[in-house]
Each structure stands twice: as structure tokens, then as C-alpha cells.
Design a protein around this motif. Structure first.
Motif: not given
Length: 146
Positions: A84-98, A100-110
Motif C-alpha cells: 500500500q499504495p498498490p504497486g509499491i512492493r513491485a516498484a521497490f523490488e525493481a529498485a532493489c534489482a536496479h 543491487g542493494e536493498r538499503h540503497a533502494a530503500m533510500h530511493d524510496a525515502l
């Protein structure tokens, strides 16, 4: 709706971190919070001090508010857990893949969440979940949903 005060949020992180370090039993939410603090050693000196509750972190002085940063992490973890919001999980998984590291993707989401909240506050509207997810998808190099 749960609407904690600034002091309650700060005390929550301080207490979760204290309990974590003392190896006391944590609630599930405290466990997530303590894990987030553990990922940010630059904030340990602040979270270790109960008097940090009253401290200001003015951005105009070049300071980052560690409690705001940790709170945004916690908010995103909750969003991911319920997609929630719908699609956030898939977008975050794409950010993690992009990234290559979960914490960096988390900061993108932040960054995306911060921008979304800023725009909502500036415009006097509710946060735009669709724009938020789209921003995270863009940061991950993924196009809009079809």
C-alpha cells in the motif's frame, strides 16, 4: 488513526534501540525499528541519548533529522508489508534489482516518499500514492505501469 507526537516517535526509537542493545524482548514493530537503527550507525549516538527527544535538527544548518529518516524507513517497511499504495512492493523490488542493494533502494524510496509528502503538504492534499509509486519506478529505471 494513530497519530503519535514528535516526542512519542522519538521515544519509540530510543526505547526500541535500548531494548535491542539490552537483548530484551521486543514487539514486532520494535524489532523492525531496531533493525532500521542498526543499519544507521551514524545515528547511534543520537538514539543512545534519551535527551535527544528535545533536540532540534534544523535543515538550514545542514542537519538531517535522524528520527525523521528512521520514521520514513519504518513507514516504507509498513507500506511494503501490505503493498500500500498498490504497486509499491513491485516498484521497490525493481529498485532493489536496479541498485543491487536493498538499503540503497530503500533510500530511493525515502526520497520518493519525502517528495510525495512535501507535495501533499504544499498543496494541502492527500499524498498521491500513484505518483509516489511512479516516482519509485522511475528511480528504478522502470517505465510506468501498463
Amino acid at each position: 488513526m494513530f497519530n503519535p507526537t514528535r516526542d512519542e516517535v522519538r521515544n519509540f526509537f530510543i526505547e526500541a534501540w535500548r531494548k535491542y542493545q539490552a537483548r530484551e524482548v521486543l514487539t514486532p514493530l520494535e524489532t523492525i525499528a531496531a533493525d532500521i537503527v542498526a543499519q544507521h550507525p551514524e545515528y547511534h549516538a543520537v538514539v543512545d541519548k534519551p535527551d535527544s527527544v528535545d533536540r532540534d535538527f534544523p535543515p538550514e544548518a545542514g542537519q538531517v533529522n535522524p528520527f525523521l529518516h528512521l520514521s520514513l524507513h519504518l513507514a516504507i517497511e509498513e507500506q511494503l508489508s501490505i503493498d500500500q499504495p498498490p504497486g509499491i512492493r513491485a516498484a521497490f523490488e525493481a529498485a532493489c534489482a536496479h541498485r543491487g542493494e536493498r538499503h540503497a533502494a530503500m533510500h530511493d524510496a525515502l526520497e520518493c516518499l519525502g517528495e510525495t509528502l512535501f507535495n501533499a503538504q504544499r498543496n494541502g492534499t492527500q499524498p498521491d500514492g500513484v505518483a509516489y509509486v511512479a516516482a519509485l519506478r522511475r528511480s528504478a529505471g522502470v517505465g510506468p505501469l501498463a
